[in-house]
Design a protein around this motif. Structure first.
Motif, mmCIF file in Angstrom:
data_model
loop_
_atom_site.group_PDB
_atom_site.id
_atom_site.type_symbol
_atom_site.label_atom_id
_atom_site.label_comp_id
_atom_site.label_asym_id
_atom_site.label_seq_id
_atom_site.Cartn_x
_atom_site.Cartn_y
_atom_site.Cartn_z
ATOM 1 N N LYS A 21 0.839 -1.211 0.000
ATOM 2 C CA LYS A 21 0.000 0.000 0.000
ATOM 3 C C LYS A 21 0.866 1.249 0.000
ATOM 4 O O LYS A 21 0.626 2.187 -0.759
ATOM 5 C CB LYS A 21 -0.888 0.009 1.257
ATOM 6 C CG LYS A 21 -1.571 1.356 1.510
ATOM 7 C CD LYS A 21 -2.383 1.373 2.789
ATOM 8 C CE LYS A 21 -1.653 1.853 4.004
ATOM 9 N NZ LYS A 21 -1.381 3.314 4.045
ATOM 10 N N SER A 120 -1.104 13.818 15.861
ATOM 11 C CA SER A 120 -0.810 14.894 14.925
ATOM 12 C C SER A 120 0.083 14.414 13.787
ATOM 13 O O SER A 120 1.034 13.681 13.988
ATOM 14 C CB SER A 120 -0.127 16.013 15.716
ATOM 15 O OG SER A 120 0.925 16.557 14.992
ATOM 16 N N ARG A 121 -0.264 14.804 12.577
ATOM 17 C CA ARG A 121 0.552 14.429 11.414
ATOM 18 C C ARG A 121 0.882 15.679 10.630
ATOM 19 O O ARG A 121 0.249 15.984 9.619
ATOM 20 C CB ARG A 121 -0.191 13.412 10.554
ATOM 21 C CG ARG A 121 -0.176 12.021 11.140
ATOM 22 C CD ARG A 121 -0.730 11.041 10.156
ATOM 23 N NE ARG A 121 0.040 9.816 10.177
ATOM 24 C CZ ARG A 121 -0.070 8.859 9.267
ATOM 25 N NH1 ARG A 121 -0.874 8.999 8.255
ATOM 26 N NH2 ARG A 121 0.650 7.773 9.349
ATOM 27 N N PHE A 160 14.202 15.200 10.407
ATOM 28 C CA PHE A 160 13.734 13.843 10.677
ATOM 29 C C PHE A 160 13.516 13.176 9.320
ATOM 30 O O PHE A 160 12.997 13.819 8.401
ATOM 31 C CB PHE A 160 12.416 13.915 11.466
ATOM 32 C CG PHE A 160 11.857 12.571 11.809
ATOM 33 C CD1 PHE A 160 12.231 11.915 12.978
ATOM 34 C CD2 PHE A 160 10.972 11.938 10.944
ATOM 35 C CE1 PHE A 160 11.731 10.656 13.272
ATOM 36 C CE2 PHE A 160 10.475 10.681 11.236
ATOM 37 C CZ PHE A 160 10.852 10.046 12.416
ATOM 38 N N SER A 162 11.480 11.929 7.306
ATOM 39 C CA SER A 162 10.048 11.721 7.027
ATOM 40 C C SER A 162 9.851 11.055 5.670
ATOM 41 O O SER A 162 10.414 11.502 4.661
ATOM 42 C CB SER A 162 9.344 13.076 7.068
ATOM 43 O OG SER A 162 8.178 13.053 6.271
ATOM 44 N N GLY A 164 6.933 10.863 3.910
ATOM 45 C CA GLY A 164 6.125 11.716 3.029
ATOM 46 C C GLY A 164 6.901 12.927 2.533
ATOM 47 O O GLY A 164 6.802 13.296 1.356
ATOM 48 N N GLU A 188 13.104 3.935 3.136
ATOM 49 C CA GLU A 188 12.245 2.751 3.159
ATOM 50 C C GLU A 188 12.249 2.065 1.786
ATOM 51 O O GLU A 188 12.416 2.734 0.758
ATOM 52 C CB GLU A 188 10.802 3.190 3.478
ATOM 53 C CG GLU A 188 10.431 3.259 4.956
ATOM 54 C CD GLU A 188 11.052 4.425 5.721
ATOM 55 O OE1 GLU A 188 11.819 5.201 5.113
ATOM 56 O OE2 GLU A 188 10.786 4.557 6.921
HETATM 57 C C1 UD1 Z 1 4.319 6.856 6.235
HETATM 58 C C2 UD1 Z 1 3.370 5.680 6.115
HETATM 59 C C3 UD1 Z 1 2.909 5.183 7.472
HETATM 60 C C4 UD1 Z 1 4.099 4.928 8.368
HETATM 61 C C5 UD1 Z 1 5.017 6.153 8.398
HETATM 62 C C6 UD1 Z 1 6.290 5.937 9.199
HETATM 63 C C7 UD1 Z 1 2.239 6.078 4.032
HETATM 64 C C8 UD1 Z 1 0.969 6.424 3.341
HETATM 65 N N1 UD1 Z 1 2.205 6.081 5.354
HETATM 66 O O1 UD1 Z 1 3.561 7.928 6.794
HETATM 67 O O2 UD1 Z 1 2.171 3.974 7.286
HETATM 68 O O3 UD1 Z 1 3.610 4.649 9.674
HETATM 69 O O4 UD1 Z 1 5.410 6.507 7.074
HETATM 70 O O5 UD1 Z 1 6.987 4.837 8.725
HETATM 71 O O6 UD1 Z 1 3.255 5.780 3.404
HETATM 72 N N2 UD1 Z 1 6.663 14.564 10.634
HETATM 73 C C9 UD1 Z 1 6.841 15.885 10.942
HETATM 74 N N3 UD1 Z 1 6.721 16.798 9.938
HETATM 75 C C10 UD1 Z 1 6.464 16.450 8.660
HETATM 76 C C11 UD1 Z 1 6.297 15.097 8.342
HETATM 77 C C12 UD1 Z 1 6.393 14.163 9.347
HETATM 78 O O7 UD1 Z 1 7.072 16.245 12.079
HETATM 79 O O8 UD1 Z 1 6.405 17.349 7.797
HETATM 80 C C13 UD1 Z 1 6.750 13.538 11.704
HETATM 81 C C14 UD1 Z 1 5.408 12.842 11.921
HETATM 82 O O9 UD1 Z 1 4.582 13.562 12.798
HETATM 83 C C15 UD1 Z 1 5.830 11.536 12.515
HETATM 84 C C16 UD1 Z 1 7.147 11.236 11.794
HETATM 85 O O10 UD1 Z 1 7.602 12.496 11.293
HETATM 86 O O11 UD1 Z 1 6.100 11.678 13.893
HETATM 87 C C17 UD1 Z 1 7.021 10.227 10.675
HETATM 88 O O12 UD1 Z 1 6.232 10.735 9.637
HETATM 89 P P1 UD1 Z 1 6.458 10.314 8.116
HETATM 90 O O13 UD1 Z 1 7.710 9.502 7.991
HETATM 91 O O14 UD1 Z 1 6.326 11.536 7.286
HETATM 92 O O15 UD1 Z 1 5.238 9.340 7.850
HETATM 93 P P2 UD1 Z 1 4.135 9.413 6.735
HETATM 94 O O16 UD1 Z 1 4.753 9.672 5.413
HETATM 95 O O17 UD1 Z 1 3.028 10.298 7.199
#
Ligand code: UD1
Length: 418
Positions: A21, A120-121, A160, A162, A164, A188
Protein backbone atom coordinates in the motif's frame (compact mmCIF):
# COMPACT_ATOMS: atom_id res chain seq x y z
CA UNK A 1 -19.07 -5.70 8.15
CA UNK A 2 -17.19 -7.67 10.75
CA UNK A 3 -14.44 -10.26 10.86
CA UNK A 4 -15.21 -13.24 13.05
CA UNK A 5 -12.14 -15.13 14.27
CA UNK A 6 -12.31 -18.42 16.16
CA UNK A 7 -9.49 -19.97 18.14
CA UNK A 8 -7.36 -21.64 15.47
CA UNK A 9 -4.87 -24.45 15.25
CA UNK A 10 -1.31 -23.99 13.98
CA UNK A 11 -1.33 -22.23 10.59
CA UNK A 12 0.19 -24.30 7.79
CA UNK A 13 0.81 -23.97 4.07
CA UNK A 14 1.82 -21.08 1.88
CA UNK A 15 0.67 -17.49 1.60
CA UNK A 16 1.50 -14.91 -1.07
CA UNK A 17 2.45 -11.40 0.07
CA UNK A 18 0.63 -8.73 -1.99
CA UNK A 19 2.04 -5.41 -3.25
CA UNK A 20 2.65 -2.60 -0.76
CA UNK A 21 0.00 0.00 0.00
CA UNK A 22 2.67 2.49 1.03
CA UNK A 23 4.32 2.09 -2.35
CA UNK A 24 1.48 1.81 -4.84
CA UNK A 25 -0.27 5.01 -3.72
CA UNK A 26 2.92 7.02 -4.30
CA UNK A 27 3.60 5.32 -7.64
CA UNK A 28 0.09 6.27 -8.72
CA UNK A 29 0.71 9.91 -7.75
CA UNK A 30 3.76 10.28 -10.01
CA UNK A 31 1.68 9.54 -13.09
CA UNK A 32 0.83 13.25 -12.76
CA UNK A 33 4.39 14.07 -13.87
CA UNK A 34 4.21 12.95 -17.49
CA UNK A 35 1.61 12.20 -20.14
CA UNK A 36 1.07 8.67 -21.29
CA UNK A 37 -0.21 5.28 -20.19
CA UNK A 38 1.20 3.57 -17.09
CA UNK A 39 0.72 -0.10 -16.29
CA UNK A 40 1.20 -1.00 -12.63
CA UNK A 41 1.32 -4.68 -11.71
CA UNK A 42 1.26 -6.43 -8.31
CA UNK A 43 -1.25 -3.78 -7.23
CA UNK A 44 -2.91 -4.76 -3.94
CA UNK A 45 -6.69 -5.05 -4.02
CA UNK A 46 -7.32 -2.54 -1.23
CA UNK A 47 -9.71 0.34 -0.66
CA UNK A 48 -6.96 2.99 -0.56
CA UNK A 49 -6.08 2.25 -4.19
CA UNK A 50 -9.68 3.00 -5.17
CA UNK A 51 -9.56 6.23 -3.16
CA UNK A 52 -6.34 7.26 -4.89
CA UNK A 53 -7.96 6.45 -8.26
CA UNK A 54 -10.83 8.78 -7.32
CA UNK A 55 -8.40 11.55 -6.38
CA UNK A 56 -6.36 11.16 -9.57
CA UNK A 57 -9.56 11.13 -11.63
CA UNK A 58 -10.55 14.45 -10.04
CA UNK A 59 -7.14 15.82 -11.05
CA UNK A 60 -7.42 14.46 -14.60
CA UNK A 61 -5.69 11.03 -14.61
CA UNK A 62 -7.95 8.15 -15.66
CA UNK A 63 -7.55 4.66 -14.24
CA UNK A 64 -8.77 1.19 -15.06
CA UNK A 65 -8.25 -2.04 -13.18
CA UNK A 66 -7.27 -5.03 -15.28
CA UNK A 67 -8.10 -8.17 -13.32
CA UNK A 68 -7.57 -7.76 -9.60
CA UNK A 69 -3.89 -6.85 -9.46
CA UNK A 70 -3.17 -4.64 -12.42
CA UNK A 71 -3.94 -0.97 -12.86
CA UNK A 72 -3.66 1.12 -16.02
CA UNK A 73 -3.44 4.88 -15.48
CA UNK A 74 -3.70 7.38 -18.33
CA UNK A 75 -2.49 10.95 -18.16
CA UNK A 76 -3.66 12.83 -21.28
CA UNK A 77 -2.13 16.10 -20.12
CA UNK A 78 -5.43 17.63 -19.10
CA UNK A 79 -4.65 18.16 -15.41
CA UNK A 80 -6.45 20.47 -12.97
CA UNK A 81 -4.15 20.85 -9.95
CA UNK A 82 -6.93 21.09 -7.36
CA UNK A 83 -7.35 18.14 -5.00
CA UNK A 84 -10.88 18.09 -3.56
CA UNK A 85 -11.50 17.52 0.12
CA UNK A 86 -13.76 14.47 -0.37
CA UNK A 87 -10.88 12.36 -1.65
CA UNK A 88 -7.96 13.97 0.13
CA UNK A 89 -9.56 13.57 3.52
CA UNK A 90 -9.76 9.79 3.17
CA UNK A 91 -6.07 8.87 2.93
CA UNK A 92 -2.80 10.26 4.17
CA UNK A 93 -1.04 9.44 0.90
CA UNK A 94 -3.18 12.02 -0.91
CA UNK A 95 -0.56 14.56 0.20
CA UNK A 96 1.74 12.81 -2.29
CA UNK A 97 0.13 14.68 -5.19
CA UNK A 98 1.69 17.89 -3.84
CA UNK A 99 5.23 17.33 -5.19
CA UNK A 100 4.22 16.27 -8.72
CA UNK A 101 1.61 19.05 -9.04
CA UNK A 102 3.94 21.84 -7.92
CA UNK A 103 6.85 20.41 -9.90
CA UNK A 104 4.92 19.95 -13.15
CA UNK A 105 2.05 22.46 -13.10
CA UNK A 106 3.39 25.24 -10.84
CA UNK A 107 0.53 25.13 -8.36
CA UNK A 108 -1.42 22.83 -6.09
CA UNK A 109 -4.54 23.35 -4.00
CA UNK A 110 -4.88 20.53 -1.53
CA UNK A 111 -7.29 19.99 1.31
CA UNK A 112 -5.45 18.85 4.45
CA UNK A 113 -4.54 15.17 4.40
CA UNK A 114 -6.47 12.50 6.24
CA UNK A 115 -5.67 8.84 6.82
CA UNK A 116 -5.14 6.93 10.01
CA UNK A 117 -6.01 8.96 13.03
CA UNK A 118 -3.00 8.45 15.25
CA UNK A 119 -2.16 11.83 16.61
CA UNK A 120 -0.81 14.89 14.93
CA UNK A 121 0.55 14.43 11.41
CA UNK A 122 2.20 17.71 10.45
CA UNK A 123 3.56 18.53 6.96
CA UNK A 124 6.04 21.23 7.97
CA UNK A 125 8.96 19.26 6.51
CA UNK A 126 7.19 18.91 3.14
CA UNK A 127 6.57 22.67 3.15
CA UNK A 128 10.10 23.55 4.28
CA UNK A 129 11.66 21.45 1.51
CA UNK A 130 9.50 22.82 -1.28
CA UNK A 131 9.98 26.39 -0.03
CA UNK A 132 13.74 25.91 -0.21
CA UNK A 133 13.17 25.06 -3.89
CA UNK A 134 11.24 28.27 -4.51
CA UNK A 135 7.62 27.31 -3.81
CA UNK A 136 5.42 29.57 -1.72
CA UNK A 137 2.64 28.31 0.53
CA UNK A 138 -0.55 29.70 1.90
CA UNK A 139 -1.99 27.65 4.72
CA UNK A 140 -5.65 28.15 5.49
CA UNK A 141 -8.34 26.33 7.40
CA UNK A 142 -9.36 24.21 4.41
CA UNK A 143 -5.94 23.21 3.22
CA UNK A 144 -2.85 24.44 1.47
CA UNK A 145 -2.17 26.35 -1.71
CA UNK A 146 1.31 25.98 -3.12
CA UNK A 147 2.63 27.98 -6.04
CA UNK A 148 5.95 27.98 -7.85
CA UNK A 149 6.96 29.77 -11.01
CA UNK A 150 10.18 27.87 -11.50
CA UNK A 151 11.39 25.38 -8.94
CA UNK A 152 15.15 25.31 -8.51
CA UNK A 153 17.45 22.76 -6.96
CA UNK A 154 18.41 23.17 -3.30
CA UNK A 155 20.23 21.30 -0.55
CA UNK A 156 17.63 20.27 1.99
CA UNK A 157 18.45 18.68 5.31
CA UNK A 158 15.48 16.99 6.92
CA UNK A 159 15.57 17.19 10.71
CA UNK A 160 13.73 13.84 10.68
CA UNK A 161 13.75 11.28 7.82
CA UNK A 162 10.05 11.72 7.03
CA UNK A 163 8.72 9.32 4.42
CA UNK A 164 6.13 11.72 3.03
CA UNK A 165 8.43 14.76 3.01
CA UNK A 166 11.19 12.83 1.24
CA UNK A 167 8.69 11.69 -1.39
CA UNK A 168 7.20 15.13 -2.04
CA UNK A 169 10.58 16.85 -2.28
CA UNK A 170 11.88 14.06 -4.52
CA UNK A 171 8.93 14.15 -6.90
CA UNK A 172 9.06 17.95 -7.19
CA UNK A 173 12.85 17.92 -7.68
CA UNK A 174 12.61 15.60 -10.68
CA UNK A 175 11.60 18.59 -12.86
CA UNK A 176 13.33 21.43 -10.95
CA UNK A 177 16.18 23.43 -12.49
CA UNK A 178 19.52 22.11 -11.24
CA UNK A 179 20.44 19.67 -8.49
CA UNK A 180 18.44 18.98 -5.33
CA UNK A 181 20.11 17.12 -2.48
CA UNK A 182 17.97 15.61 0.27
CA UNK A 183 20.07 14.92 3.35
CA UNK A 184 18.74 12.60 6.03
CA UNK A 185 16.26 11.29 3.48
CA UNK A 186 13.97 8.41 4.40
CA UNK A 187 15.12 5.19 2.73
CA UNK A 188 12.25 2.75 3.16
CA UNK A 189 11.96 0.06 0.46
CA UNK A 190 8.85 1.87 -0.77
CA UNK A 191 10.95 5.00 -1.44
CA UNK A 192 13.45 2.90 -3.36
CA UNK A 193 10.51 1.55 -5.37
CA UNK A 194 9.35 5.10 -6.11
CA UNK A 195 12.87 6.17 -7.16
CA UNK A 196 13.14 3.17 -9.47
CA UNK A 197 9.89 4.04 -11.20
CA UNK A 198 10.93 7.70 -11.55
CA UNK A 199 14.25 6.66 -13.09
CA UNK A 200 12.37 4.45 -15.56
CA UNK A 201 10.30 7.53 -16.43
CA UNK A 202 13.48 9.46 -17.27
CA UNK A 203 14.35 11.09 -13.92
CA UNK A 204 17.96 11.50 -12.84
CA UNK A 205 18.39 10.31 -9.23
CA UNK A 206 21.59 9.29 -7.45
CA UNK A 207 21.96 7.75 -4.00
CA UNK A 208 18.86 5.56 -4.23
CA UNK A 209 18.47 3.54 -1.04
CA UNK A 210 20.75 5.84 0.96
CA UNK A 211 19.96 8.76 3.26
CA UNK A 212 21.35 11.25 0.72
CA UNK A 213 19.35 11.54 -2.48
CA UNK A 214 20.69 13.73 -5.26
CA UNK A 215 18.22 14.63 -7.98
CA UNK A 216 19.25 16.44 -11.16
CA UNK A 217 16.21 18.05 -12.72
CA UNK A 218 15.21 17.14 -16.27
CA UNK A 219 12.85 18.90 -18.72
CA UNK A 220 9.18 17.83 -18.79
CA UNK A 221 9.57 16.43 -22.30
CA UNK A 222 12.35 14.12 -21.04
CA UNK A 223 9.86 12.33 -18.75
CA UNK A 224 7.59 9.62 -20.13
CA UNK A 225 5.19 6.97 -18.87
CA UNK A 226 6.36 3.50 -17.86
CA UNK A 227 5.25 0.10 -16.57
CA UNK A 228 6.17 -0.92 -13.05
CA UNK A 229 5.75 -3.84 -10.65
CA UNK A 230 4.89 -2.71 -7.11
CA UNK A 231 7.28 -3.91 -4.39
CA UNK A 232 5.82 -6.48 -1.99
CA UNK A 233 4.35 -5.29 1.28
CA UNK A 234 6.68 -5.85 4.22
CA UNK A 235 3.94 -5.01 6.72
CA UNK A 236 1.53 -7.56 5.28
CA UNK A 237 4.42 -10.04 5.26
CA UNK A 238 5.04 -9.29 8.95
CA UNK A 239 1.35 -9.81 9.64
CA UNK A 240 1.45 -13.37 8.30
CA UNK A 241 4.70 -14.07 10.14
CA UNK A 242 3.14 -12.93 13.42
CA UNK A 243 0.06 -15.09 12.76
CA UNK A 244 2.29 -18.13 12.23
CA UNK A 245 4.24 -17.23 15.37
CA UNK A 246 1.29 -16.96 17.76
CA UNK A 247 -0.38 -20.11 16.44
CA UNK A 248 2.98 -21.98 16.43
CA UNK A 249 2.59 -22.89 12.80
CA UNK A 250 4.72 -23.68 9.77
CA UNK A 251 4.21 -21.52 6.68
CA UNK A 252 6.08 -20.39 3.57
CA UNK A 253 5.50 -16.64 3.20
CA UNK A 254 6.03 -16.22 -0.53
CA UNK A 255 7.27 -12.83 -1.64
CA UNK A 256 8.46 -11.71 1.83
CA UNK A 257 11.87 -10.13 1.31
CA UNK A 258 14.38 -10.65 4.10
CA UNK A 259 16.49 -7.69 2.99
CA UNK A 260 13.53 -5.36 3.62
CA UNK A 261 12.87 -6.69 7.12
CA UNK A 262 16.27 -7.48 8.59
CA UNK A 263 15.87 -5.81 11.96
CA UNK A 264 12.36 -7.19 12.39
CA UNK A 265 13.51 -10.70 11.53
CA UNK A 266 16.22 -10.42 14.20
CA UNK A 267 13.62 -9.42 16.80
CA UNK A 268 11.27 -12.21 15.72
CA UNK A 269 14.18 -14.65 16.07
CA UNK A 270 14.88 -13.41 19.61
CA UNK A 271 11.25 -14.16 20.40
CA UNK A 272 11.74 -17.73 19.21
CA UNK A 273 10.31 -17.55 15.68
CA UNK A 274 12.28 -19.60 13.16
CA UNK A 275 12.72 -17.65 9.94
CA UNK A 276 14.68 -19.13 7.06
CA UNK A 277 15.13 -17.06 3.90
CA UNK A 278 14.58 -19.15 0.78
CA UNK A 279 14.34 -18.29 -2.85
CA UNK A 280 11.34 -15.95 -3.22
CA UNK A 281 10.21 -15.97 0.38
CA UNK A 282 10.62 -16.84 4.03
CA UNK A 283 9.96 -20.17 5.68
CA UNK A 284 8.47 -19.40 9.09
CA UNK A 285 8.05 -21.86 11.95
CA UNK A 286 7.36 -21.60 15.64
CA UNK A 287 7.17 -24.50 18.06
CA UNK A 288 7.16 -23.04 21.54
CA UNK A 289 5.63 -20.18 23.42
CA UNK A 290 7.14 -16.85 22.33
CA UNK A 291 9.69 -15.11 24.56
CA UNK A 292 9.12 -11.46 25.50
CA UNK A 293 11.52 -8.80 24.21
CA UNK A 294 11.82 -5.01 24.42
CA UNK A 295 11.76 -3.00 21.20
CA UNK A 296 11.52 0.59 19.98
CA UNK A 297 10.15 1.94 16.70
CA UNK A 298 12.50 3.93 14.48
CA UNK A 299 12.70 5.08 10.87
CA UNK A 300 13.94 2.48 8.39
CA UNK A 301 16.01 0.35 8.75
CA UNK A 302 14.71 0.33 12.34
CA UNK A 303 11.53 -1.39 13.50
CA UNK A 304 8.70 0.35 11.64
CA UNK A 305 5.89 1.87 13.65
CA UNK A 306 3.52 -0.08 11.40
CA UNK A 307 4.87 -3.35 12.83
CA UNK A 308 4.27 -2.31 16.40
CA UNK A 309 0.66 -3.44 16.96
CA UNK A 310 1.65 -6.88 15.67
CA UNK A 311 4.62 -7.08 18.03
CA UNK A 312 2.54 -5.87 20.98
CA UNK A 313 -0.04 -8.54 20.13
CA UNK A 314 2.72 -11.16 20.14
CA UNK A 315 4.08 -9.86 23.46
CA UNK A 316 0.58 -10.20 24.89
CA UNK A 317 0.90 -14.00 24.71
CA UNK A 318 4.67 -14.27 25.25
CA UNK A 319 6.51 -15.67 28.22
CA UNK A 320 7.67 -12.69 30.31
CA UNK A 321 7.34 -8.93 30.12
CA UNK A 322 8.31 -6.74 27.17
CA UNK A 323 8.42 -2.99 26.69
CA UNK A 324 7.37 -1.41 23.39
CA UNK A 325 8.60 2.14 22.86
CA UNK A 326 6.95 4.32 20.20
CA UNK A 327 9.27 6.99 18.81
CA UNK A 328 7.24 8.16 15.81
CA UNK A 329 3.59 8.66 16.69
CA UNK A 330 2.85 9.28 20.39
CA UNK A 331 -0.88 8.62 19.88
CA UNK A 332 -0.35 5.22 18.39
CA UNK A 333 -1.27 3.15 21.44
CA UNK A 334 -5.02 3.59 21.29
CA UNK A 335 -5.60 0.04 20.10
CA UNK A 336 -4.19 -1.27 23.37
CA UNK A 337 -7.62 -0.78 25.00
CA UNK A 338 -9.01 -3.18 22.41
CA UNK A 339 -6.28 -5.73 22.99
CA UNK A 340 -7.01 -5.54 26.71
CA UNK A 341 -10.61 -6.52 26.00
CA UNK A 342 -9.10 -9.84 24.88
CA UNK A 343 -7.37 -10.18 28.25
CA UNK A 344 -3.98 -8.70 27.37
CA UNK A 345 -2.09 -7.19 30.30
CA UNK A 346 -0.71 -3.87 29.04
CA UNK A 347 0.16 -0.68 30.87
CA UNK A 348 0.86 2.54 28.96
CA UNK A 349 3.44 4.89 30.38
CA UNK A 350 4.10 7.87 28.09
CA UNK A 351 5.38 6.48 24.83
CA UNK A 352 6.07 3.06 26.35
CA UNK A 353 3.76 0.08 26.61
CA UNK A 354 4.65 -2.50 29.24
CA UNK A 355 3.22 -5.84 28.16
CA UNK A 356 3.06 -8.78 30.57
CA UNK A 357 2.45 -11.95 28.61
CA UNK A 358 -0.59 -14.01 29.61
CA UNK A 359 -1.07 -17.74 29.06
CA UNK A 360 -4.33 -17.27 27.22
CA UNK A 361 -6.30 -14.49 25.52
CA UNK A 362 -10.09 -14.61 25.64
CA UNK A 363 -12.32 -13.89 22.64
CA UNK A 364 -14.43 -10.71 22.77
CA UNK A 365 -15.98 -8.05 20.51
CA UNK A 366 -13.37 -5.41 19.56
CA UNK A 367 -13.07 -2.46 17.17
CA UNK A 368 -10.30 -1.95 14.63
CA UNK A 369 -8.95 1.55 15.34
CA UNK A 370 -6.68 1.72 12.28
CA UNK A 371 -5.24 -0.50 9.55
CA UNK A 372 -2.36 -2.20 11.33
CA UNK A 373 -3.97 -2.33 14.76
CA UNK A 374 -7.02 -3.93 13.14
CA UNK A 375 -4.85 -6.66 11.64
CA UNK A 376 -3.10 -7.18 14.98
CA UNK A 377 -6.48 -7.73 16.66
CA UNK A 378 -7.37 -10.32 14.02
CA UNK A 379 -4.07 -12.11 14.65
CA UNK A 380 -4.64 -12.00 18.42
CA UNK A 381 -8.10 -13.46 17.84
CA UNK A 382 -6.50 -16.57 16.33
CA UNK A 383 -5.16 -17.53 19.77
CA UNK A 384 -7.99 -16.20 21.93
CA UNK A 385 -10.46 -18.75 23.27
CA UNK A 386 -13.87 -18.79 21.61
CA UNK A 387 -14.87 -16.04 19.23
CA UNK A 388 -13.35 -12.63 18.57
CA UNK A 389 -15.53 -10.28 16.55
CA UNK A 390 -13.64 -7.39 14.98
CA UNK A 391 -15.78 -4.42 13.90
CA UNK A 392 -14.86 -1.27 11.96
CA UNK A 393 -13.04 -3.46 9.47
CA UNK A 394 -13.18 -0.79 6.77
CA UNK A 395 -9.85 0.26 8.32
CA UNK A 396 -8.36 -3.18 7.62
CA UNK A 397 -9.77 -3.13 4.08
CA UNK A 398 -7.89 0.10 3.41
CA UNK A 399 -4.55 -1.68 3.51
CA UNK A 400 -4.98 -5.47 3.53
CA UNK A 401 -5.61 -7.45 0.37
CA UNK A 402 -7.90 -10.30 1.44
CA UNK A 403 -6.54 -10.80 4.95
CA UNK A 404 -9.42 -13.14 5.77
CA UNK A 405 -9.03 -15.29 2.65
CA UNK A 406 -5.27 -15.54 3.05
CA UNK A 407 -5.49 -16.54 6.72
CA UNK A 408 -8.31 -19.00 5.97
CA UNK A 409 -6.08 -20.50 3.28
CA UNK A 410 -3.59 -21.32 6.03
CA UNK A 411 -6.25 -23.07 8.08
CA UNK A 412 -7.40 -20.20 10.29
CA UNK A 413 -11.02 -20.29 11.40
CA UNK A 414 -12.01 -16.87 10.16
CA UNK A 415 -14.87 -15.36 8.16
CA UNK A 416 -16.33 -12.01 7.16
CA UNK A 417 -19.94 -11.23 7.85
CA UNK A 418 -22.13 -8.25 7.10
C1 UD1 B 1 4.32 6.86 6.23
C2 UD1 B 1 3.37 5.68 6.11
C3 UD1 B 1 2.91 5.18 7.47
C4 UD1 B 1 4.10 4.93 8.37
C5 UD1 B 1 5.02 6.15 8.40
C6 UD1 B 1 6.29 5.94 9.20
C7 UD1 B 1 2.24 6.08 4.03
C8 UD1 B 1 0.97 6.42 3.34
N1 UD1 B 1 2.21 6.08 5.35
O1 UD1 B 1 3.56 7.93 6.79
O2 UD1 B 1 2.17 3.97 7.29
O3 UD1 B 1 3.61 4.65 9.67
O4 UD1 B 1 5.41 6.51 7.07
O5 UD1 B 1 6.99 4.84 8.73
O6 UD1 B 1 3.26 5.78 3.40
N2 UD1 B 1 6.66 14.56 10.63
C9 UD1 B 1 6.84 15.88 10.94
N3 UD1 B 1 6.72 16.80 9.94
C10 UD1 B 1 6.46 16.45 8.66
C11 UD1 B 1 6.30 15.10 8.34
C12 UD1 B 1 6.39 14.16 9.35
O7 UD1 B 1 7.07 16.24 12.08
O8 UD1 B 1 6.40 17.35 7.80
C13 UD1 B 1 6.75 13.54 11.70
C14 UD1 B 1 5.41 12.84 11.92
O9 UD1 B 1 4.58 13.56 12.80
C15 UD1 B 1 5.83 11.54 12.52
C16 UD1 B 1 7.15 11.24 11.79
O10 UD1 B 1 7.60 12.50 11.29
O11 UD1 B 1 6.10 11.68 13.89
C17 UD1 B 1 7.02 10.23 10.67
O12 UD1 B 1 6.23 10.73 9.64
P1 UD1 B 1 6.46 10.31 8.12
O13 UD1 B 1 7.71 9.50 7.99
O14 UD1 B 1 6.33 11.54 7.29
O15 UD1 B 1 5.24 9.34 7.85
P2 UD1 B 1 4.14 9.41 6.73
O16 UD1 B 1 4.75 9.67 5.41
O17 UD1 B 1 3.03 10.30 7.20
Amino acid sequence: MQIVVEHSEALRGEVQVPGAKNSVLKLMAVTLLAEGEYRLTNVPDIADVDTMCDLLRALGVQSKRVGTHELVLTNTGNITPVAPFEQVDRIRASINVLGPLVGRYGSADIAMPGGDDFGSRPIDLHVMGLEAMGATFELNRDGIRATAKDLHGATIELKFPSVGATENILTAAVLANGVTVIDNAAREPEIVDLCNMLVDMGANIAGIGTDRLSITGVKPNQLHSTDHEVVNDRVQAATYISAVAVTRGDVFVRGARAEHMEMLINRFSEMGVGITPQQDGLHVTCQDRLRAIDFATLPYPGIATDYKPLLVGMLAVSDGTGIATENLYPGRFRYVDELMKLGADVRIDGHHAVVRGVEQLVGAPVNAPDIRAGAALVVAGLVATGQTIVSDIHHIDRGYDDLVGRLAGLGARITRRS
